[in-house]
Design a protein around this motif. Structure first.
Motif: not given
Length: 158
Positions: A44, A49, A104
């Motif tokens: 990340y 992302n 996420w």
């Protein structure tokens, strides 16, 4: 054959196994369950992302279960974003994988579905409960060794 991300992980001493590339040329890596959460955070920060999808499957009857993550590196002005596929294998006797919900948020319903259908427990998931099957359902319907309750095979009648 080692891809760009695999080379970067090796350079930084992060344990993984390259599984090559899929038919679209997307790099596929295998990560151990115990390393998955820390590597997810690193990916990340590295720029992956966007969790495009998460799914799971039963590798073989009585064998391993796999949780698969498709990550994308979204950047402004890039037409062809970099993608990677991560596979995390776990034994069916104790199928535990760290949840990436806190990395996420889109993993929420996807990890719940994998739990509901295959029984993979995503450690530290805030709402890990059945999403498709009723709470009273026994077993994991998408496992290859699953036997449907009250299922009777139709025999040839002569």
């Amino acid at each position: 054959m080692q891809g760009r991300l695999s080379a970067w992980l090796v350079k930084h001493g992060l344990v993984h196994r390259s599984l090559g590339f899929d038919y679209q040329g997307i790099e596929t890596l295998q990560i151990k369950p115990e390393d998955w959460h820390s590597i997810a955070v690193i990916l990340y920060v590295y720029g992956y992302n966007y969790l495009r999808s998460q799914c799971a499957y039963d590798v073989a009857p009585g064998g391993l279960l796999a949780s698969v993550y498709h990550l994308t590196r979204i950047e402004y002005g890039i037409d062809q974003p970099e993608e990677v596929c991560i596979k995390v294998f776990t034994p069916r006797k104790s199928p535990i994988i760290p949840s990436v919900f806190w990395v996420w948020k889109s993993a929420d319903f996807q990890e719940r579905e994998s739990y509901d259908m295959l029984g993979i427990y995503y450690h530290n998931h805030p709402r890990l409960k059945r999403i498709l099957m009723p709470e009273s359902w026994i077993g994991w319907p998408l496992r290859k060794d699953y036997i449907s309750p009250n299922f009777y095979e139709i025999q040839d009648a002569h």
